[in-house]
Design a protein around this motif. Structure first.
Motif, short mmCIF file in Angstrom:
data_model
loop_
_atom_site.label_atom_id
_atom_site.label_comp_id
_atom_site.label_asym_id
_atom_site.label_seq_id
_atom_site.Cartn_x
_atom_site.Cartn_y
_atom_site.Cartn_z
N UNK A 117 -18.25 6.42 -19.73
CA UNK A 117 -18.92 5.49 -20.27
C UNK A 117 -18.31 4.20 -20.37
N UNK A 130 -22.38 9.42 -13.15
CA UNK A 130 -23.52 9.81 -13.55
C UNK A 130 -23.74 11.44 -14.08
N UNK A 131 -22.83 12.28 -13.17
CA UNK A 131 -22.79 13.67 -13.79
C UNK A 131 -22.11 13.64 -15.10
N UNK A 153 -16.47 -1.83 -1.94
CA UNK A 153 -17.21 -1.65 -0.64
C UNK A 153 -17.04 -0.41 0.01
N UNK A 154 -15.88 0.28 -0.10
CA UNK A 154 -15.64 1.31 0.62
C UNK A 154 -16.57 2.68 0.19
N UNK A 155 -17.33 3.27 1.18
CA UNK A 155 -18.43 3.92 1.00
C UNK A 155 -18.20 5.12 0.11
N UNK A 156 -16.99 5.99 0.73
CA UNK A 156 -16.66 7.22 0.24
C UNK A 156 -16.25 7.05 -1.41
N UNK A 157 -15.47 6.11 -1.48
CA UNK A 157 -14.83 6.01 -2.75
C UNK A 157 -16.03 5.63 -3.73
N UNK A 185 0.67 -1.07 0.06
CA UNK A 185 -0.25 0.18 0.14
C UNK A 185 0.93 1.36 0.01
N UNK A 197 -18.52 8.78 -4.74
CA UNK A 197 -17.57 9.74 -5.39
C UNK A 197 -17.67 9.00 -6.91
#
Lengths: 425, 440
Positions: free
Chosen positions: B320, B275-276, B262-266, B190, B269
């Motif tokens: 895409x 989507x944007x 599974x990492x919520x924040x990643x 890491x 974002x």
């Protein structure tokens, strides 16, 4: 005698944040969050400094100012005295108009081409193959420009319609004129319009006209007719399931529920058709479909239709061949087999990609810029931005509009998708 | 017994020679009966199709075949046509292909200096050779060295200038790779990953520029620089398309992994970003790039418009591609993930060795159609003021010589795009067949 020893009590060490899987995901998330936030703050900070340096503020007040430019294609009242906000709404409606028209024709075209491409007829399937590959592999912009060029270069001028032996003539019983300025079709007008009619000063005759109220009334009646028709259909199905006999004349009742009220409204309002007529240098009356709208509409439909054709083809091929054979074994006609057995099953495969094609079509309508169709990008995102210098606010609103439209379309289609998808345990 | 029946029984004693099948059950007639006239509806469709084909061809073929290839302007073309005397009887006239012979260099290279045409051509050759080992596995693997070097080499050939700039940027990648390779045993996977990302970025920001400047003044080694403004036509479409395709692939994979994570924040974002980007048309993004990008950067930063467009196209396309790859990831059976876990592989190892190869294989058709879409979308840059092929067709039409010419230019541009995009889609079908492992 065995002695129980407590497990070694270890304090929390900093290295656990990286090496212990319990904490590692938290560490990664916190680091990522901090980095992303730092990036966003950096961007926002840059925007603030840049705006200050330019002496601009961040303010949507410009939407209330006088626009001062004309829009030739509009669905609601608009003049150059209206506000920028109004111009944006006109543009939004224009975008939605071409998107809705395009989605309908593209779906029809796509289903036909997709089914025909699977036809056993060699020449028909090859022809559809040429259509699909040709439109899929050439940029949409080029198709829009080509169709626009056909419309403006390959059609007669209004003055060609003049005179005894005119070079060009109107088609469909003198009701539709195809000219290089656009296509003129008859308009629906009313002798007893809800908006009130003017009376011709010389002859005293009532001038037929059209107001928003008429169209809304007509639309409401037609929609109500469809709802009633659906109700009759459901009731007939319920009776049929209970008794085994479908109430006679259901089809005619359903048809009547849609047509009769609409006819009554049309007669009550005194509806007539107003035909386009050559007056002066150009056609007057009737509905003027501009070349820009037609080029955009046709190109979007043909282009998206090619993609939909492939989706339909893949969907039909995904239905196992045994289903067709079983339907034939039951003695069903090929057309019934298609409608009752194959298509309902294929729909489950077809709908999700179809949604994204509708989204693509809506977004691609922003190519209106190529032919000068006044959609939301050229009113709000074009002239308004140029006149007011509010790039940031204008682009933000424009982006939000497209984002919200996309979300609505995909939301609505997902609801439909849920209603047709395979019911599993 | 046999004597009794001898008079009535008939026993064939020799084989009859093989007979040709009836005329209706073989050859072209059979084929036509089965494929063209199998039912009344099919017969009608066949006749209708033949009529359509005839109608289109009789309109277009004479126009194309009789086209004029040798003229200096549209009026000259019309004179030649009138001299031939075949103009008015049909109403269509003939094609004036002369515009292509006159202006092909603009449609292909834009305003690129004509004595330097060898440079784009050479970089195209390098690009194709570098692509070969990626596309076909029969090509020698050693060519991958060229593949790694090709981006820098092509960029240097196209824009020219000193060689030290691209070289110093390439050194950054080598530094990152070295840190990851040799740092991992020392500071863990890491830590090494983070260091391998951070240190090259710091190097590019603060060290690469001055060092390249110093080296180029010490050892001036370079070729004539060509500014981005001179790029145009298909050269521009190729450069934007190829850079978008190459750069969006890794970004798309990372975004897809982020969305599956599974990492919520990643996860959130990634979802918001995808989507944007996907909810807004490319044109709006291109306008954002040309109008607004300067607002988001430190004051005084001035970016090349072409670079801005490439960045925007890359971000757009990566969203895409991320969705396509996410589909592939989701289609993998759960057992594959569990299998990787049970082998004790860590996240990156399991992704690299087990999950991604299968997910990418599943998503090949989607990825290639994204690439085709991206390449077609390069024509949209005409709206932010770059001269792509369509931009040049407008420029050519704006000259007095060729005012009023449409179809010939459209056909040429359309044909070029068709060849490229159709080639890509055929390649993806070949790849799908080759990688198919379920023995169907």
């Amino acid at each position: 005698m065995a002695t129980m020893t407590d497990p070694p009590v270890e304090g929390f060490r900093l290295s656990q944040l990286i090496y212990d899987t319990r904490y590692r995901s938290m560490t990664i998330q916190v680091v990522a969050f901090i980095l992303i936030m730092l990036g966003l703050v950096w961007l926002a900070n840059n925007v603030v400094t840049n705006l200050q340096a330019l002496g601009k503020d961040f303010d949507f007040g410009f939407l209330g100012n006088r626009a001062g430019y004309d829009i030739n294609q509009r669905l609601v009242e608009y003049s150059n005295d209206s506000t920028h906000g109004r111009a944006a709404i006109v543009g939004i409606l224009n975008t939605l108009l071409v998107a809705v028209l395009g989605c309908i024709t593209a779906t029809i075209l796509g289903v036909f081409a997709g089914v025909l491409r699977l036809s056993k007829n060699w020449i028909v399937s090859r022809l559809m193959g040429v259509y699909v590959e040709g439109f899929r592999n050439i940029p949409l912009l080029l198709w829009i420009l080509v169709i626009f060029a056909v419309m403006t270069e390959g059609t007669p001028q209004p003055r060609d319609f003049r005179g005894e032996d005119a070079e060009a003539s109107m088609i469909l019983g003198d009701s539709v004129a195809i000219t290089n300025r656009g296509i003129y079709i008859p308009n629906l007008v009313f002798n007893r319009s809800l908006g009130g009619n003017e009376v011709d000063a010389e002859t005293g005759a009532v001038v037929a006209s059209q107001s928003a109220g008429d169209m809304i009334l007509l639309l409401v009646v037609i929609i109500a007719g469809f709802v009633a028709s659906g109700f009759i259909g459901r009731r007939a199905t319920a009776i049929q399931e209970k008794t085994g006999v479908r109430p006679p004349g259901t089809f005619w009742m359903r048809l009547g529920a849609v047509i009769v009220p609409a006819l009554i409204v049309l007669v009550a309002l005194g509806a007539t058709l107003e035909y386009p007529e050559l007056r002066g240098f150009n056609f007057a009356d009737g509905i003027h479909l501009r070349n820009s709208l037609i080029a955009l509409w046709f190109a979007l439909s043909l282009y998206t239709g090619a993609f939909i054709a492939e989706i339909v083809r893949a969907g039909i091929m995904a239905v196992s061949k045994g289903q067709t054979e079983a339907a034939f074994a039951l003695g069903m006609r090929p057309s019934w087999t298609m409608n009752l057995v194959i298509l309902p099953q294929a729909l489950r495969v077809i709908i999700p990609p179809l949604i994204s094609q509708f989204l693509n079509l809506t977004k691609n309508s922003s190519l209106a810029i190529a032919v000068g169709y006044m959609d939301v990008r050229s009113t709000l995102g074009g002239i308004t931005i140029n006149q007011t210098g509010r790039e940031l606010e204008g682009m933000l609103l424009l982006g939000l509009f497209y984002l919200i439209t996309s979300l609505i379309i995909s939301g609505a289609m997902n609801i439909y998708n849920n209603s047709v998808k395979l019911q599993e345990r | 017994m046999s004597e009794i029946h001898a008079e009535t029984a008939y026993v064939r004693t020799e084989m009859l020679p093989e007979q040709a099948p009836p005329i209706t059950a073989a050859g072209p007639v059979k084929w036509m009966r089965e494929n063209l006239f199998s039912s009344p509806l099919n017969a009608i469709l066949t006749v209708l199709s033949i009529f359509v084909i005839y109608y289109v061809l009789q309109g277009i073929l004479p126009w194309m075949v009789n086209g004029i290839w040798d003229a200096g302007s549209l009026s000259e073309c019309r004179e030649i046509r009138d001299a031939r005397g075949g103009s008015s009887e049909h109403g269509h006239g003939v094609a004036c292909w002369a515009v292509l012979t006159d202006r092909w260099h603009q449609l292909t290279f834009g305003f690129y200096p004509s004595d330097l045409y060898w440079r784009p051509i050479l970089s195209l050759v390098i690009f194709l050779v570098a692509l070969a080992p990626v596309l076909f596995d029969t090509v020698p693997r050693k060519l991958f060295i060229l593949t790694a070097a090709a981006p820098f080499l092509c960029a240097w050939l196209l824009w020219g200038g000193t060689i030290w700039g691209p070289l110093m940027i390439a050194v950054g990648f080598v530094i990152g790779w070295a840190i990851f390779k040799f740092g991992a045993p020392a500071i863990g996977a890491l830590g090494a990953t983070i260091a391998a990302i951070l240190i090259p970025i710091l190097y590019w920001l603060f060290i690469a520029g001055p060092v390249a400047g110093a080296l180029s003044s010490a050892i001036p080694l370079g070729i004539t620089p060509v500014p981005s403004d001179d790029f145009g036509g298909f050269l521009l479409a190729f450069v934007i398309g190829a850079s978008g395709i190459i750069l969006s692939m890794p970004l798309g994979i990372i975004l897809a992994l982020g969305r599956q994570s599974d990492l919520f924040i990643i996860n959130k974002f990634s979802v918001i970003f995808i989507e944007v980007i996907r909810g807004v048309p490319l044109i709006v993004w291109l306008f954002t790039a040309s109008l607004l990008l300067n607002y988001f950067l430190p004051p005084g930063t001035n970016f090349d418009l072409m670079l801005r467009v490439i960045i925007m196209v890359t971000l757009f396309s990566s969203a895409y591609i991320a969705e396509v790859i996410r589909g592939g990831l989701a289609a993998l059976p759960r057992g594959q993930y569990e299998g990787a876990d049970s082998l004790g592989l860590n996240y990156w190892q399991s992704m690299q060795l087990i999950i991604l190869p299968q997910a990418l294989k599943i998503s090949i058709p989607g990825i290639v159609s994204s690439f085709i879409g991206l390449f077609k979308d390069t024509v949209l840059v005409v709206f932010v003021g770059l001269s792509d092929p369509i931009g040049f067709s407008n420029l050519i039409r704006a000259t007095t010589d060729w005012n009023g010419i449409y179809w010939e230019l459209f056909i040429f541009i359309g044909l070029c795009f068709f060849i490229c995009c159709y080639g890509m889609s055929r390649y993806s079908q070949y790849l799908e067949r080759k990688l198919r492992t379920d023995h169907r």
